[in-house]
Design an enzyme around this catalytic site. Structure first.
Site: not given
Ligand code: GLN
Length: 316
Positions: A61, A64, A185, A237, A255
């Site tokens: 993420s 993003k 994505y 988050y 993550v």
């Molecule tokens: N590719 C992961 C997902 O879509 C990314 C989530 C994250 O890094 N928080 O769940």
């Protein structure tokens, strides 16, 4: 000086062993959980590293904000914020909920990032991944890698993201096939970076969109402002409020265990450690950033923080 501070923070935080690597993407559960690296890149292009800063990990993420920046530049803020909101959600990053108008709450959670991926697929079709990879590599000043195993593992288990994409398709936010957008994505998230590359990407944001090492001008100033605002309010988050109070630097976690933080006009910081808390944020990274913020006075509202250099130009 910065070298010594990074070494001291590393040693102080190293014994922290709470949390576990993400396991809802099975391949991520297999990474070595105790890797720990800290990298700082200044807006003058100086690089400081300590620990595992050459080990590639999936960006997840942390991609993003950069995908958002691409969409803002290519489609314009009005089109982007028509499809994706700007409010913190207070929910888990992969919550399968949209707002009352069928829009994602913000571009930093999965629903918003999938909507942004849809805009990039609209704009570039089959080349969306190549365009993203190219822009991210320019931001890092060197080519990013790709982890095929993590990609395959996420594709085999991405039921929540598929559910989100179908909701977005139903509400008209996505116009391309949900499966195609989720694939794009997931590719975006499966690119790999080292902490040093990620700190350079962060330093490019801190340097108002120009990579401080290559001098490549990549992101325009208004897009940087929009991106950092959303990182500040939504980047961690449902841990974003705590982060704002105790650390106070726009940041984004993933993550894979990486976090980048942007000290406006001063530093890009990246810290990598795969053990995560219940919000999906790295436990050691939070402690390391708390310590660095204290030591260097980096909180955006810290009285010793020099703040806007533009203002200081006018005040001279
Ligand atoms: N590719 C992961 C997902 O879509 C990314 C989530 C994250 O890094 N928080 O769940």
């Amino acid at each position: 000086m910065i070298d010594q501070i990074l070494a001291a923070v590393h040693d102080a935080v190293l014994p922290e062993s709470h949390g576990m690597p993400a396991d809802y993407i099975p391949a991520l559960a297999e990474v070595e959980p105790d890797r720990f690296g800290l990298a700082v890149v200044t807006t003058n292009g100086d690089v400081f590293t300590h620990g595992h800063t050459d080990t590639p990990f999936t960006i997840q993420s942390v991609s993003k904000p950069f995908a958002l920046a691409m969409a803002l530049q290519e489609c314009g803020p009005a089109a982007v914020f028509d499809k994706v909101g700007t409010e913190p959600s207070g929910d888990l990053f992969n919550s399968v909920t949209l707002d009352a108008n069928g829009r994602p709450p913000n571009p930093m959670v999965n629903s918003g990032a999938i909507a942004i991926a849809g805009m990039l697929v609209d704009a570039h079709g089959d080349c969306a991944h190549a365009e993203t990879h190219d822009m991210f590599s320019r931001l890092a000043g060197s080519e990013l890698g790709f982890n095929e195993e993590v990609y395959d593992s996420e594709c085999a288990t991405d039921h929540r993201n598929q559910a989100i994409a179908h909701l977005l398709y139903g509400s008209g936010v996505l116009t391309d096939e949900p499966e195609v957008v989720v694939e794009s994505y997931t590719r975006q998230c499966s690119q790999t970076v080292t902490a040093t590359q990620l700190a350079t990407m962060a330093a490019t944001l801190a340097n108002i969109g120009t990579n401080p090492i290559t001098n490549d001008q990549i992101i325009d100033p208004l897009t940087v402002r929009h991106t950092l605002s959303l990182m500040f309010t939504c980047g961690m988050y449902d841990g974003s409020g705590d982060w704002a109070v105790h650390i106070g630097i726009p940041a984004k976690s993933g993550v894979g265990g990486g976090v980048m933080a942007v000290v406006n006009r001063q530093l890009g910081i990246a810290v990598y450690s795969p053990r995560l808390d219940e919000h999906g944020n790295s436990v050691r990274v939070i402690k390391a950033l708390e310590a660095l913020t204290e030591e260097l006075g980096l909180h955006v509202f810290e009285f010793s923080n020099a703040g806007s250099s533009l203002l200081s130009v006018y005040l001279q």
